[in-house]
Design a protein around this motif. Structure first.
Motif, PDB file in Angstrom:
ATOM      1  N   ALA A 106       0.836  -1.206   0.000  1.00 44.06           N
ATOM      2  CA  ALA A 106       0.000   0.000   0.000  1.00 44.06           C
ATOM      3  C   ALA A 106       0.870   1.255   0.000  1.00 44.06           C
ATOM      4  O   ALA A 106       0.563   2.241  -0.684  1.00 44.06           O
ATOM      5  CB  ALA A 106      -0.939  -0.009   1.204  1.00 44.06           C
ATOM      6  N   ALA A 107       1.971   1.224   0.746  1.00 41.82           N
ATOM      7  CA  ALA A 107       2.882   2.371   0.786  1.00 41.82           C
ATOM      8  C   ALA A 107       3.543   2.601  -0.566  1.00 41.82           C
ATOM      9  O   ALA A 107       3.716   3.749  -0.999  1.00 41.82           O
ATOM     10  CB  ALA A 107       3.935   2.165   1.870  1.00 41.82           C
ATOM     11  N   VAL A 108       3.907   1.538  -1.247  1.00 43.40           N
ATOM     12  CA  VAL A 108       4.496   1.659  -2.590  1.00 43.40           C
ATOM     13  C   VAL A 108       3.523   2.354  -3.528  1.00 43.40           C
ATOM     14  O   VAL A 108       3.891   3.270  -4.271  1.00 43.40           O
ATOM     15  CB  VAL A 108       4.919   0.275  -3.133  1.00 43.40           C
ATOM     16  N   ALA A 109       2.266   1.938  -3.495  1.00 42.36           N
ATOM     17  CA  ALA A 109       1.253   2.562  -4.356  1.00 42.36           C
ATOM     18  C   ALA A 109       1.044   4.030  -3.983  1.00 42.36           C
ATOM     19  O   ALA A 109       0.920   4.890  -4.865  1.00 42.36           O
ATOM     20  CB  ALA A 109      -0.066   1.797  -4.266  1.00 42.36           C
ATOM     21  N   LEU A 110       1.015   4.326  -2.697  1.00 37.02           N
ATOM     22  CA  LEU A 110       0.858   5.710  -2.242  1.00 37.02           C
ATOM     23  C   LEU A 110       1.994   6.575  -2.768  1.00 37.02           C
ATOM     24  O   LEU A 110       1.768   7.663  -3.302  1.00 37.02           O
ATOM     25  CB  LEU A 110       0.818   5.758  -0.711  1.00 37.02           C
ATOM     26  N   LEU A 111       3.233   6.107  -2.625  1.00 35.36           N
ATOM     27  CA  LEU A 111       4.391   6.892  -3.053  1.00 35.36           C
ATOM     28  C   LEU A 111       4.470   7.045  -4.570  1.00 35.36           C
ATOM     29  O   LEU A 111       5.017   8.021  -5.064  1.00 35.36           O
ATOM     30  CB  LEU A 111       5.677   6.279  -2.506  1.00 35.36           C
ATOM     31  N   LYS A 112       3.901   6.096  -5.290  1.00 37.40           N
ATOM     32  CA  LYS A 112       3.838   6.239  -6.750  1.00 37.40           C
ATOM     33  C   LYS A 112       2.898   7.383  -7.112  1.00 37.40           C
ATOM     34  O   LYS A 112       3.170   8.176  -8.008  1.00 37.40           O
ATOM     35  CB  LYS A 112       3.362   4.930  -7.382  1.00 37.40           C
ATOM     36  N   GLU A 113       1.785   7.463  -6.400  1.00 35.67           N
ATOM     37  CA  GLU A 113       0.793   8.512  -6.657  1.00 35.67           C
ATOM     38  C   GLU A 113       1.225   9.858  -6.080  1.00 35.67           C
ATOM     39  O   GLU A 113       1.010  10.904  -6.680  1.00 35.67           O
ATOM     40  CB  GLU A 113      -0.554   8.096  -6.058  1.00 35.67           C
ATOM     41  N   LYS A 114       1.805   9.822  -4.889  1.00 36.59           N
ATOM     42  CA  LYS A 114       2.223  11.048  -4.190  1.00 36.59           C
ATOM     43  C   LYS A 114       3.644  10.850  -3.685  1.00 36.59           C
ATOM     44  O   LYS A 114       3.850  10.377  -2.567  1.00 36.59           O
ATOM     45  CB  LYS A 114       1.279  11.349  -3.029  1.00 36.59           C
ATOM     46  N   PRO A 115       4.642  11.229  -4.484  1.00 35.82           N
ATOM     47  CA  PRO A 115       6.038  10.984  -4.117  1.00 35.82           C
ATOM     48  C   PRO A 115       6.490  11.676  -2.831  1.00 35.82           C
ATOM     49  O   PRO A 115       7.445  11.231  -2.203  1.00 35.82           O
ATOM     50  CB  PRO A 115       6.818  11.506  -5.315  1.00 35.82           C
TER      51      PRO A 115
END
Length: 151
Positions: free
Chosen positions: A107-116
């Motif tokens: 989930a954190a990986v996806a979050l950081l992809k969307e919001k670096p």
């Protein structure tokens, strides 16, 4: 009925009912046991994987819905554990019991992809996975550190 899947960059064909949940295909058929079963109703997030880069709860999505899509599990995130999120998780000693952590990491990986460069509010709103041990402050700190590492 055979269903073709691409998991961690490898093509697989499984001969299962199309409504079989992806979680069980990953764990039972492909032996990728890093993705965990938690609640079975897509609420807790222990089963989170990436489907075409989006965090998705694999317990509730049938394999027919992911045919031809790119699925990434915790095993496929990094061959040697050097993904920035994994490094930050280690640095901040995030896991307590560890059961939910593969889902938290995905989930954190996806979050950081969307919001670096996420704010605390971004993290609070998008990290909806449940941690029974309550390691949320360490999860938040690790996400901020991962953002620095991937910059």
């Amino acid at each position: 009925m055979p269903v073709s899947l691409v998991v961690n960059g490898i093509a697989h064909t499984v001969d299962l009912e199309p409504e079989t949940p992806l979680l069980w295909v990953l764990r039972d058929s492909l032996k990728l046991t890093g993705t965990k079963y938690g609640c079975g109703i897509a609420q807790c997030g222990a089963c989170t994987v990436l489907i075409d880069g989006q965090a998705t709860r694999s317990c509730s999505i049938p394999i027919a819905a992911v045919a031809g899509k790119s699925i990434t599990t915790i095993e496929g995130l990094s061959p040697d554990g050097t993904h920035p999120v994994q490094l930050a998780w280690i640095e901040f000693d995030v896991p307590q019991c560890g059961y939910c952590q593969s889902g938290q990491i995905m989930a954190a990986v996806a979050l950081l992809k969307e919001k670096p460069k996420p704010t605390d509010t971004d993290i609070n709103l998008q990290m909806t996975n449940i941690c029974r041990c309550g390691t949320y402050p360490r999860i938040r700190a690790a996400i901020h550190r991962a953002a620095e590492l991937q910059a």
